[in-house]
Every structure is written in C-alpha cells, then in structure tokens.
Scaffold this motif. Structure first.
Motif, PDB file in Angstrom:
ATOM      1  N   HIS A 170      -5.781  -7.863   0.147  1.00 18.42           N
ATOM      2  CA  HIS A 170      -5.781  -8.450   1.490  1.00 18.42           C
ATOM      3  C   HIS A 170      -5.518  -7.376   2.538  1.00 18.42           C
ATOM      4  N   VAL A 171      -4.599  -6.464   2.252  1.00 14.13           N
ATOM      5  CA  VAL A 171      -4.268  -5.399   3.198  1.00 14.13           C
ATOM      6  C   VAL A 171      -5.477  -4.486   3.402  1.00 14.13           C
ATOM      7  N   LEU A 172      -6.131  -4.123   2.311  1.00 10.86           N
ATOM      8  CA  LEU A 172      -7.322  -3.276   2.397  1.00 10.86           C
ATOM      9  C   LEU A 172      -8.408  -3.951   3.231  1.00 10.86           C
ATOM     10  N   GLU A 173      -8.645  -5.221   2.961  1.00  3.91           N
ATOM     11  CA  GLU A 173      -9.686  -5.949   3.694  1.00  3.91           C
ATOM     12  C   GLU A 173      -9.338  -6.065   5.173  1.00  3.91           C
ATOM     13  N   ALA A 174      -8.056  -6.264   5.474  1.00  2.00           N
ATOM     14  CA  ALA A 174      -7.632  -6.344   6.875  1.00  2.00           C
ATOM     15  C   ALA A 174      -7.912  -5.037   7.599  1.00  2.00           C
ATOM     16  N   ALA A 175      -7.621  -3.915   6.931  1.00  2.00           N
ATOM     17  CA  ALA A 175      -7.858  -2.602   7.532  1.00  2.00           C
ATOM     18  C   ALA A 175      -9.349  -2.345   7.741  1.00  2.00           C
ATOM     19  N   LEU A 176     -10.152  -2.704   6.749  1.00  2.39           N
ATOM     20  CA  LEU A 176     -11.596  -2.500   6.841  1.00  2.39           C
ATOM     21  C   LEU A 176     -12.225  -3.386   7.915  1.00  2.39           C
ATOM     22  N   THR A 177     -11.623  -4.549   8.139  1.00  2.23           N
ATOM     23  CA  THR A 177     -12.162  -5.502   9.115  1.00  2.23           C
ATOM     24  C   THR A 177     -11.784  -5.127  10.544  1.00  2.23           C
ATOM     25  N   GLY A 178     -10.771  -4.294  10.687  1.00  6.78           N
ATOM     26  CA  GLY A 178     -10.374  -3.860  12.017  1.00  6.78           C
ATOM     27  C   GLY A 178      -9.250  -4.665  12.626  1.00  6.78           C
ATOM     28  N   ALA A 179      -8.446  -5.325  11.782  1.00  2.00           N
ATOM     29  CA  ALA A 179      -7.285  -6.052  12.289  1.00  2.00           C
ATOM     30  C   ALA A 179      -6.300  -5.073  12.919  1.00  2.00           C
ATOM     31  N   ASP A 180      -5.550  -5.558  13.905  1.00  2.00           N
ATOM     32  CA  ASP A 180      -4.578  -4.701  14.587  1.00  2.00           C
ATOM     33  C   ASP A 180      -3.287  -4.554  13.794  1.00  2.00           C
ATOM     34  N   VAL A 181      -2.901  -5.631  13.118  1.00  4.92           N
ATOM     35  CA  VAL A 181      -1.616  -5.677  12.418  1.00  4.92           C
ATOM     36  C   VAL A 181      -1.792  -6.464  11.125  1.00  4.92           C
ATOM     37  N   VAL A 182      -1.040  -6.073  10.108  1.00  4.12           N
ATOM     38  CA  VAL A 182      -0.913  -6.900   8.906  1.00  4.12           C
ATOM     39  C   VAL A 182       0.574  -7.070   8.639  1.00  4.12           C
ATOM     40  N   THR A 183       0.983  -8.317   8.352  1.00  5.28           N
ATOM     41  CA  THR A 183       2.389  -8.540   8.020  1.00  5.28           C
ATOM     42  C   THR A 183       2.486  -8.907   6.552  1.00  5.28           C
ATOM     43  N   ILE A 184       3.366  -8.214   5.832  1.00  6.98           N
ATOM     44  CA  ILE A 184       3.374  -8.330   4.377  1.00  6.98           C
ATOM     45  C   ILE A 184       4.809  -8.379   3.841  1.00  6.98           C
ATOM     46  N   PRO A 185       4.998  -9.042   2.716  1.00  9.01           N
ATOM     47  CA  PRO A 185       6.312  -8.978   2.060  1.00  9.01           C
ATOM     48  C   PRO A 185       6.516  -7.604   1.437  1.00  9.01           C
ATOM     49  N   MET A 186       7.765  -7.264   1.201  1.00  8.29           N
ATOM     50  CA  MET A 186       8.092  -5.946   0.647  1.00  8.29           C
ATOM     51  C   MET A 186       7.396  -5.694  -0.685  1.00  8.29           C
ATOM     52  N   VAL A 187       7.265  -6.715  -1.515  1.00 11.99           N
ATOM     53  CA  VAL A 187       6.653  -6.523  -2.828  1.00 11.99           C
ATOM     54  C   VAL A 187       5.215  -6.007  -2.703  1.00 11.99           C
ATOM     55  N   VAL A 188       4.493  -6.467  -1.674  1.00 13.36           N
ATOM     56  CA  VAL A 188       3.127  -5.993  -1.460  1.00 13.36           C
ATOM     57  C   VAL A 188       3.132  -4.561  -0.924  1.00 13.36           C
ATOM     58  N   LEU A 189       4.041  -4.276  -0.001  1.00 11.49           N
ATOM     59  CA  LEU A 189       4.138  -2.914   0.535  1.00 11.49           C
ATOM     60  C   LEU A 189       4.427  -1.907  -0.571  1.00 11.49           C
ATOM     61  N   GLU A 190       5.332  -2.239  -1.468  1.00  8.82           N
ATOM     62  CA  GLU A 190       5.677  -1.331  -2.563  1.00  8.82           C
ATOM     63  C   GLU A 190       4.484  -1.089  -3.484  1.00  8.82           C
ATOM     64  N   LYS A 191       3.667  -2.110  -3.692  1.00  9.30           N
ATOM     65  CA  LYS A 191       2.486  -1.944  -4.554  1.00  9.30           C
ATOM     66  C   LYS A 191       1.436  -1.043  -3.927  1.00  9.30           C
ATOM     67  N   MET A 192       1.453  -0.930  -2.598  1.00 13.71           N
ATOM     68  CA  MET A 192       0.477  -0.073  -1.926  1.00 13.71           C
ATOM     69  C   MET A 192       0.671   1.399  -2.267  1.00 13.71           C
ATOM     70  N   PHE A 193       1.867   1.767  -2.682  1.00 13.57           N
ATOM     71  CA  PHE A 193       2.146   3.154  -3.051  1.00 13.57           C
ATOM     72  C   PHE A 193       1.550   3.532  -4.402  1.00 13.57           C
ATOM     73  N   LYS A 194       1.287   2.536  -5.235  1.00 10.33           N
ATOM     74  CA  LYS A 194       1.059   2.806  -6.649  1.00 10.33           C
ATOM     75  C   LYS A 194      -0.419   2.926  -7.018  1.00 10.33           C
ATOM     76  N   HIS A 195      -0.667   3.867  -7.933  1.00  3.54           N
ATOM     77  CA  HIS A 195      -1.970   3.999  -8.584  1.00  3.54           C
ATOM     78  C   HIS A 195      -1.723   4.725  -9.908  1.00  3.54           C
ATOM     79  N   PRO A 196      -2.311   4.252 -11.011  1.00  3.87           N
ATOM     80  CA  PRO A 196      -2.049   4.893 -12.309  1.00  3.87           C
ATOM     81  C   PRO A 196      -2.412   6.364 -12.350  1.00  3.87           C
ATOM     82  N   MET A 197      -3.444   6.767 -11.625  1.00  2.00           N
ATOM     83  CA  MET A 197      -3.837   8.172 -11.632  1.00  2.00           C
ATOM     84  C   MET A 197      -2.792   9.046 -10.943  1.00  2.00           C
TER      85      MET A 197
END
Length: 219
Positions: A170-197
């Motif tokens: 949802h966050v990625l799609e919001a950014a690609l769509t050109g939204a000004d702001v996204v409001t998210i719970p901490m659990v989603v923000l923490e997942k944005m940091f992660k990638h297995p590589m």
C-alpha cells in the motif's frame, strides 16, 4: 511523500522521530484509550514529540459540536490538525474552521467526489481509507489516483493522506500514485526497512570483514 505514524504510543513515535523519517502522527480516541492516557494530555505530548502535524479526532457529528470541539483541540497545540468525519455537517464545519485558520483532516473518505467536496470546503488533508475499500472487494488505491488527478486538475491545496494502510505494498502504491502523505502503523514502517538480500549482503560483509581482521591479527 510524507510519512505519518498512525498511533498514540509515545515510544513508537519517539523511535520514528529518532530515525528521522516520521513527519507527523494521526490518532483518535480509540488509539489513545489503548494507551490508558488522558486524551488531551496525550495529544499535547505527541505534538511536542513529533513537532509536526498531529491529527486528533472530534466526537460530535453535528456542526456546532464539531466546531466547538475543533476549536478546543486546536488550542491544545499549534501542530494539531482536527479530524472531521465526511458528513454534510462535517463539510460545513470544515468550511468554518478553514476560515478560522484551523487545519482539518476530513476522514472516512471512500470516493473521489467526497474528497472533492472536502477540498472545496478548504480541508487541509483528505484521508481515503484504502484498506477498508479492499476489504469490500474494491481496489482502494484506485480512488487515491483519481483524487490526485482531480486535485491536480483544479490545483487544490488540499493534501491526499492515504489511510487504513495494511501492508508495505500500500505504501509503495501510494508513493507511485503521487499521494502527499501516507499514515501507517509502526509494524508497517518497520517492514519497509527489510529485504532478504539486504540481510544476506550484510551477513556476507561481516564475515569477510572478520576474515580480514583474523588475517591482519596473524601478520
């Protein structure tokens, strides 16, 4: 795109602010009640912590009640943005509040036309609830794109704040769509940091560094 945390938990907010990536907070009486905090006191504490926009919600659903509550909330701290429900009485209140210089966030938006009406009334933000749209079989992000287009067409100053975010996509799609702001719970923000590589690369780097250190120690 700005990132707001959707929470009333001070420790979460402090963590996000310390990372340097949290611009504001959205909250409501339900989130505050989970913290066993006094509503007004917690709003002030959040404002002083994030030093950015903090959306605090009214309880009333009639014009007079919403305006009265909004004025009280706005007086708590200059960072307060008053959340107003998407109702005819709410839009009327937004018009009055915007004329008074009080910032508003029209919440429970589920269609582009609702967002259009809120922007016409002078809302600072509109909050389309994309997760709840997904829940009933629609694609919530579709309305975000339509709202962004409408606002660009008529150069509204109202910002599109994507709410009811359930996952990082949802966050990625919001950014690609050109939204000004996204409001998210901490659990989603923490997942944005992660990638297995990233984890694999870091582990490999540390192993190589240890081998180099061991080699140097033997010289």
């Amino acid at each position: 795109m700005k990132i707001f945390l959707d929470t009333a938990n001070i420790e979460e907010i402090k963590k996000g602010v310390d990372w340097g990536i949290v611009d504001g907070v959205t909250t409501n009486p339900t989130l505050v009640s989970k913290e066993n905090a006094v509503f007004e006191d917690r709003i002030v504490e959040i404002c002083e912590t994030v030093k950015g926009p903090v959306s605090a919600e009214v309880i009333s659903t009639d014009y007079e009640g919403m305006v009265k509550e909004a004025e009280k909330l706005a007086n708590l701290n200059p960072h307060v943005v008053v959340k107003i429900p998407m109702l005819p009485e709410g839009i009327k209140a937004v018009k009055t509040l915007s004329q008074k210089g009080i910032k508003t966030n029209v919440t429970l938006i589920f269609s582009p036309l609702q967002a259009f009406l809120a922007a016409k009334a002078g809302a600072t933000y509109v909050s389309p609830f994309i997760g709840r749209m997904d829940d009933i079989g629609n694609t919530g992000m579709d309305i975000v794109g339509e709202i962004v287009t409408i606002f660009e067409n008529y150069q509204f100053g109202t910002e599109v704040l994507v709410a009811s975010v359930r996952h990082t996509e949802h966050v990625l799609e919001a950014a690609l769509t050109g939204a000004d702001v996204v409001t998210i719970p901490m659990v989603v923000l923490e997942k944005m940091f992660k990638h297995p590589m990233t984890d694999i690369g870091l582990e490999r780097f540390l192993k190589d560094w240890k081998k180099y250190q061991d080699y140097m120690d033997k010289k």
